[in-house]
Design an enzyme around this catalytic site. Structure first.
Site, PDB file in Angstrom:
ATOM      1  N   ASP A 168      -5.597  -0.113   5.765  1.00 46.26           N
ATOM      2  CA  ASP A 168      -6.430  -0.496   6.907  1.00 46.26           C
ATOM      3  C   ASP A 168      -7.558   0.502   7.137  1.00 46.26           C
ATOM      4  OD1 ASP A 168      -4.344  -2.260   7.007  1.00 46.26           O
ATOM      5  OD2 ASP A 168      -3.474  -1.470   8.860  1.00 46.26           O
TER       6      ASP A 168
ATOM      7  N   LEU B  48      -5.048  -7.317  12.645  1.00 47.27           N
ATOM      8  CA  LEU B  48      -6.415  -7.164  12.118  1.00 47.27           C
ATOM      9  C   LEU B  48      -6.900  -5.714  12.239  1.00 47.27           C
ATOM     10  CD1 LEU B  48      -8.050 -10.488  13.447  1.00 47.27           C
ATOM     11  CD2 LEU B  48      -7.038 -10.064  11.203  1.00 47.27           C
TER      12      LEU B  48
ATOM     13  N   ASP C  72       0.826  -1.227   0.000  1.00 46.53           N
ATOM     14  CA  ASP C  72       0.000   0.000   0.000  1.00 46.53           C
ATOM     15  C   ASP C  72       0.853   1.267   0.000  1.00 46.53           C
ATOM     16  OD1 ASP C  72       0.684  -0.313   2.735  1.00 46.53           O
ATOM     17  OD2 ASP C  72      -1.352   0.087   3.475  1.00 46.53           O
TER      18      ASP C  72
HETATM   19  C1  GLA Z   1      -0.112  -2.542   8.414  1.00 47.88           C
HETATM   20  C2  GLA Z   1      -0.258  -1.129   7.854  1.00 47.88           C
HETATM   21  C3  GLA Z   1      -0.839  -1.146   6.446  1.00 47.88           C
HETATM   22  C4  GLA Z   1      -0.076  -2.112   5.545  1.00 47.88           C
HETATM   23  C5  GLA Z   1       0.111  -3.460   6.221  1.00 47.88           C
HETATM   24  C6  GLA Z   1       1.007  -4.372   5.447  1.00 47.88           C
HETATM   25  O1  GLA Z   1      -1.372  -3.123   8.591  1.00 47.88           O
HETATM   26  O2  GLA Z   1      -1.093  -0.351   8.687  1.00 47.88           O
HETATM   27  O3  GLA Z   1      -0.840   0.161   5.921  1.00 47.88           O
HETATM   28  O4  GLA Z   1       1.150  -1.564   5.135  1.00 47.88           O
HETATM   29  O5  GLA Z   1       0.657  -3.332   7.514  1.00 47.88           O
HETATM   30  O6  GLA Z   1       0.425  -4.731   4.250  1.00 47.88           O
END
Ligand code: GLA
Length: 387
Positions: free
Chosen positions: A174, A127, A37
């Protein structure tokens, strides 16, 4: 007691009256596309049934008073017209303070309020309990003050709070899925344009999340290091983000990179491609392809991005041993512990749960927790239940 009853009664105990409304913001599970991301790439998460609830009532003054029901009713209080500073000994409070600060930075006029918060997104499990809290608070102020902020902007405000106030340089996945999730649909996100594409879960398949319960240490510092390495690699290729490096260009120019940085970049470049391929495979119901892509994603997180742990690798191998190409399994989230996600035929859920229950604790000394959830809708207000 339901979560809604808990937040309502907790609110009443803290403030002596009923809340005006309740906001519910979900956690998420990412099916594929890890650490892509913040490289402007692609991810494929869905929101889950576990969520943070925020009960809200307006105040006549410009104070924000917060009661954290899951922290023995710890409270935080600050004044909107004064400078809001981080709290060193109450980390949960910084998510609220950070979101309020970011809303104010954007010129939104906020009103004082009472807030009570509870949640059942497991913390430190990958999560996204933090994103659920940020999005829940952002939406609570949006509704209270009738700000009419677009849900994607609420996600960006939550991310900014985490980047600037909490100190984790996370990407947008997220918060965006917590804000914009859809019932029964995974969402393919183009993290450059924030374009959302609904992707269906093949029929008859269940999403299982297995928490390794490995306590995640050093997460933020390792996470920020990975991000810096990706930026270093992007600079080497002369682009702003690794999203713009194709597999062909990567293979041609990878030798000139520092070996560790090259491994990190290799993960991201191929993971982006896997995620785009997975969106098609999910829509086609091509389970064999999904199985291969999830397996390759896990191996890449283990060997190239180096963010798994031995307990996580153990769970993936154990599940993969019986699942084979009838489903997919990989670590989900930022890494260094947390959860494994498995896409499993409904008829195999019990068998896989039993396999984990019979082996994981005996072999690792840690007890797993298993969650099941279909894709859920993003943040919203709940209808108040009358007492
Ligand atoms: C965490 C971060 C996200 C993403 C994931 C890995 O959840 O908050 O922005 O980078 O790790 O994919």
């Amino acid at each position: 007691m339901t979560q809604q009853e808990k937040v309502t009664s907790g609110f009443e105990v803290a403030f002596g009256h009923q809340p005006d409304f309740i906001v519910r913001a979900p956690g998420r599970v990412n099916l594929i596309g890890e650490h892509t991301d913040y490289n402007d790439g692609f991810v494929l998460p869905c929101a889950i049934q576990y969520a943070t609830l925020v009960a809200v009532s307006a105040r006549a003054d410009d104070k924000v008073v917060v009661s954290a029901l899951d922290y023995d009713g710890q409270t935080d209080e600050f004044v909107l017209s004064e400078q809001i500073v981080p709290q060193e000994n109450k980390l949960w409070a910084n998510y609220v303070r950070g979101v309020v600060t970011e809303l104010q930075k954007r010129g939104h006029q906020l009103k004082g309020c009472n807030l009570a918060i509870t949640g059942n997104v497991p913390q430190g499990a990958g999560l996204s309990s933090s994103a659920a809290l940020e999005v829940g608070i952002g939406y609570a102020f949006d509704q209270l003050c009738q700000l009419n902020i677009d849900k994607a902007d609420i996600a960006l405000i939550g991310q900014a709070a985490e980047n600037n106030f909490v100190g984790c340089a996370c990407g947008i996945m997220d918060q965006l899925i917590s804000a914009c999730g859809r019932e029964q649909m995974a969402i393919g996100i183009d993290c450059r344009t924030l374009g959302l594409t609904e992707v269906s879960i093949p029929s008859g398949m269940t999403i299982m999340m297995i928490n390794s319960n490995v306590k995640r240490g050093l997460v933020d510092s390792e996470y920020n290091t990975r991000r810096a390495q990706c930026e270093q690699a992007a600079a080497h290729f002369g682009v702003s983000h690794l999203r713009d490096v194709t597999v062909a260009v990567f293979e041609m120019k990878k030798d000139q990179l520092d070996p560790v940085v090259a491994k990190r970049a290799e993960h991201v470049v191929y993971e982006n491609k896997r995620t785009v391929d997975a969106m098609k495979a999910f829509n086609k119901g091509d389970i064999v392809k999904i199985s291969q892509l999830m397996a390759a994603s896990h191996a890449s997180m283990r060997d190239l991005f180096e963010i798994t742990t031995k307990e996580i690798d153990y769970l993936v191998e154990l599940i993969d041993g019986v699942l084979q190409d009838k489903g997919g399994v990989r670590m989900t989230g930022g890494g260094f512990g947390g959860c494994v996600v498995a896409l499993v035929p409904e008829a195999m859920v019990d068998e896989i749960s039993k396999l984990i229950e019979d082996n994981y604790q005996a072999d690792t000394g840690l007890k797993e927790t298993i969650y099941i959830s279909g894709p859920m809708a993003g943040v919203d207000t709940l209808a108040l239940e009358m007492a």
